[in-house]
Design a protein around this motif. Structure first.
Motif, PDB file in Angstrom:
ATOM      1  N   LEU A 150       0.842  -1.190   0.000  1.00 53.88           N
ATOM      2  CA  LEU A 150       0.000   0.000   0.000  1.00 53.88           C
ATOM      3  C   LEU A 150       0.873   1.234   0.000  1.00 53.88           C
ATOM      4  N   LEU A 151       0.531   2.189  -0.844  1.00 57.37           N
ATOM      5  CA  LEU A 151       1.286   3.430  -0.956  1.00 57.37           C
ATOM      6  C   LEU A 151       0.382   4.611  -0.630  1.00 57.37           C
ATOM      7  N   ASN A 152       1.022   5.743  -0.372  1.00 58.81           N
ATOM      8  CA  ASN A 152       0.257   6.980  -0.211  1.00 58.81           C
ATOM      9  C   ASN A 152       0.851   8.046  -1.109  1.00 58.81           C
ATOM     10  N   ASN A 153       0.203   9.167  -1.192  1.00 53.86           N
ATOM     11  CA  ASN A 153       0.629  10.219  -2.112  1.00 53.86           C
ATOM     12  C   ASN A 153       1.962  10.841  -1.741  1.00 53.86           C
ATOM     13  N   ARG A 154       2.452  10.547  -0.543  1.00 51.26           N
ATOM     14  CA  ARG A 154       3.726  11.122  -0.126  1.00 51.26           C
ATOM     15  C   ARG A 154       4.888  10.154  -0.354  1.00 51.26           C
ATOM     16  N   THR A 155       4.612   8.992  -0.888  1.00 49.06           N
ATOM     17  CA  THR A 155       5.674   8.024  -1.136  1.00 49.06           C
ATOM     18  C   THR A 155       6.706   8.629  -2.069  1.00 49.06           C
ATOM     19  N   GLU A 176      14.778  21.861  -0.890  1.00 50.27           N
ATOM     20  CA  GLU A 176      13.827  21.388   0.118  1.00 50.27           C
ATOM     21  C   GLU A 176      13.599  19.888  -0.006  1.00 50.27           C
ATOM     22  N   ASP A 177      13.518  19.406  -1.250  1.00 52.46           N
ATOM     23  CA  ASP A 177      13.355  17.964  -1.481  1.00 52.46           C
ATOM     24  C   ASP A 177      14.545  17.189  -0.926  1.00 52.46           C
ATOM     25  N   LEU A 178      15.765  17.703  -1.162  1.00 46.59           N
ATOM     26  CA  LEU A 178      16.985  17.019  -0.715  1.00 46.59           C
ATOM     27  C   LEU A 178      17.023  16.910   0.805  1.00 46.59           C
ATOM     28  N   LEU A 179      16.705  18.024   1.488  1.00 48.63           N
ATOM     29  CA  LEU A 179      16.742  18.026   2.953  1.00 48.63           C
ATOM     30  C   LEU A 179      15.696  17.081   3.533  1.00 48.63           C
ATOM     31  N   MET A 180      14.518  17.037   2.908  1.00 49.67           N
ATOM     32  CA  MET A 180      13.472  16.145   3.391  1.00 49.67           C
ATOM     33  C   MET A 180      13.801  14.690   3.081  1.00 49.67           C
ATOM     34  N   THR A 184      13.298  11.250   5.522  1.00 46.97           N
ATOM     35  CA  THR A 184      12.143  10.369   5.341  1.00 46.97           C
ATOM     36  C   THR A 184      12.390   9.165   4.434  1.00 46.97           C
ATOM     37  N   SER A 185      13.524   9.102   3.736  1.00 44.72           N
ATOM     38  CA  SER A 185      13.747   8.020   2.773  1.00 44.72           C
ATOM     39  C   SER A 185      13.963   6.681   3.469  1.00 44.72           C
ATOM     40  N   ASP A 186      13.627   5.610   2.775  1.00 43.69           N
ATOM     41  CA  ASP A 186      13.860   4.268   3.303  1.00 43.69           C
ATOM     42  C   ASP A 186      15.347   3.946   3.346  1.00 43.69           C
ATOM     43  N   PHE A 187      16.113   4.509   2.422  1.00 46.94           N
ATOM     44  CA  PHE A 187      17.566   4.317   2.450  1.00 46.94           C
ATOM     45  C   PHE A 187      18.259   5.638   2.167  1.00 46.94           C
ATOM     46  N   VAL A 188      19.405   5.836   2.844  1.00 48.03           N
ATOM     47  CA  VAL A 188      20.280   6.991   2.618  1.00 48.03           C
ATOM     48  C   VAL A 188      21.702   6.460   2.585  1.00 48.03           C
ATOM     49  N   VAL A 189      22.330   6.553   1.423  1.00 50.68           N
ATOM     50  CA  VAL A 189      23.626   5.903   1.212  1.00 50.68           C
ATOM     51  C   VAL A 189      24.582   6.869   0.524  1.00 50.68           C
ATOM     52  N   ARG A 190      25.794   7.003   1.058  1.00 49.83           N
ATOM     53  CA  ARG A 190      26.831   7.788   0.403  1.00 49.83           C
ATOM     54  C   ARG A 190      27.750   6.839  -0.360  1.00 49.83           C
ATOM     55  N   THR A 253      19.314   8.545  -2.092  1.00 50.06           N
ATOM     56  CA  THR A 253      18.149   8.375  -1.227  1.00 50.06           C
ATOM     57  C   THR A 253      17.004   7.800  -2.068  1.00 50.06           C
ATOM     58  N   GLY A 254      16.009   7.284  -1.393  1.00 52.05           N
ATOM     59  CA  GLY A 254      14.865   6.754  -2.133  1.00 52.05           C
ATOM     60  C   GLY A 254      14.006   5.847  -1.276  1.00 52.05           C
TER      61      GLY A 254
END
Length: 291
Positions: A150-155, A176-180, A184-190, A253-254
């Motif tokens: 199930l997804l929502n509009n903020r996915t 703003e997108d980058l900072l958010m 909130t992302s499921d993964f954040v990887v450098r 991120t994603g």
């Protein structure tokens, strides 16, 4: 013509059995696994399964007659508005329909590429699926199965944009997108990009990552490499986004869906640092990020 007759027959079957109260309650879970061999051969009942989570799976072995699946999350004030279905790669033995006033065919066992199908939930926050077993004379092993989410509009990420048929799937991320995204992302990887491969059939590109640091991940998509002492893992995105291999470090991120990582925002790491440090000075960063 044959397809129309088949849909009409299924509708009549659904109506008749429902009106006679012949639904059999088989489960009320996140995931369900069952076999048609355990059913009473004399019964005309259609077995019914309730799936009440935001994600899970169904596996129906030796399909017989029909199975009705209700996806109805047991959540208070649920904001999930879209259901996505990913059929198993070896989907066999049945046809899968979604009930939307009438039955619409989603997956047949003769389909080659098993695509992800998404559709909105109705006003009662539920989706009804119908699995009709294919007529076989022998009992050779066949399994009709799928994953649901199930997804929502903020996915975040193009995966939702693709599934929900939104046109701006490849829209660049602003500050703003980058900072958010790091909040909130499921993964954040450098890390850096090892290679990019493209699949014309599925219209998906895969970005293989050599990660210096995994800040966050929901599942174990990125795995440590003992030889290089780094982490590696694949990230997917849409072919239409035209992702290319670039040099240097990025912050990937994603979102994660059906066990895959889907690319959201991916700025160069030095650019992200500049944006983040400036926002922190102004106290406008939505969350603290360890850099």
């Amino acid at each position: 013509m044959k397809k129309s007759r088949r849909l009409l027959a299924l509708l009549l079957l659904s109506t008749v059995l429902s009106s006679r109260g012949m639904w059999c309650m088989a489960g009320d879970v996140c995931s369900w696994k069952g076999s048609g061999l355990s059913w009473d051969a004399r019964s005309r009942a259609v077995e019914q399964v309730h799936l009440r989570c935001t994600e899970g799976s169904l596996e129906w072995m030796y399909p017989v007659r029909a199975l009705r699946v209700i996806i109805e999350p047991n959540l208070v004030n649920s904001k999930h508005t879209t259901v996505c279905i990913k059929p198993h790669s070896q989907f066999q033995g049945a046809h899968l329909y979604v009930e939307k006033r009438e039955l619409h065919l989603l997956v047949s066992e003769i389909d080659g590429v098993k695509k992800v199908h998404c559709f909105g939930m109705d006003s009662s926050q539920r989706v009804a699926l119908f699995l009709q077993a294919s007529p076989y004379k022998n009992l050779s092993r066949r399994t009709a199965g799928f994953q649901y989410e199930l997804l929502n509009n903020r996915t975040s990420g193009p995966v939702f944009q693709k599934f929900a048929l939104v046109n701006d799937a490849c829209r660049p991320c602003d500050n703003e997108d980058l900072l958010m995204a790091v909040c909130t992302s499921d993964f954040v990887v450098r890390g850096s990009i090892l290679r990019v491969t493209h699949d014309m059939e599925t219209q998906i590109s895969q970005v293989d990552i050599n990660a210096l640091k995994v800040h966050r991940q929901t599942n174990s998509i990125f795995q440590p490499d003992d030889q290089t002492r780094t982490w590696t893992g694949p990230i997917r995105t849409l072919l239409q986004c035209r992702v290319k291999k670039g040099d240097g470090d990025f912050l990937f991120t994603g979102s994660e869906h059906f066990g895959d990582a889907w690319l959201g925002c991916a700025p160069r790491y030095k650019d992200f640092l500049e944006i983040y440090q400036k926002a922190k000075k102004l106290r406008s960063n939505p969350c603290d990020f360890q850099i």
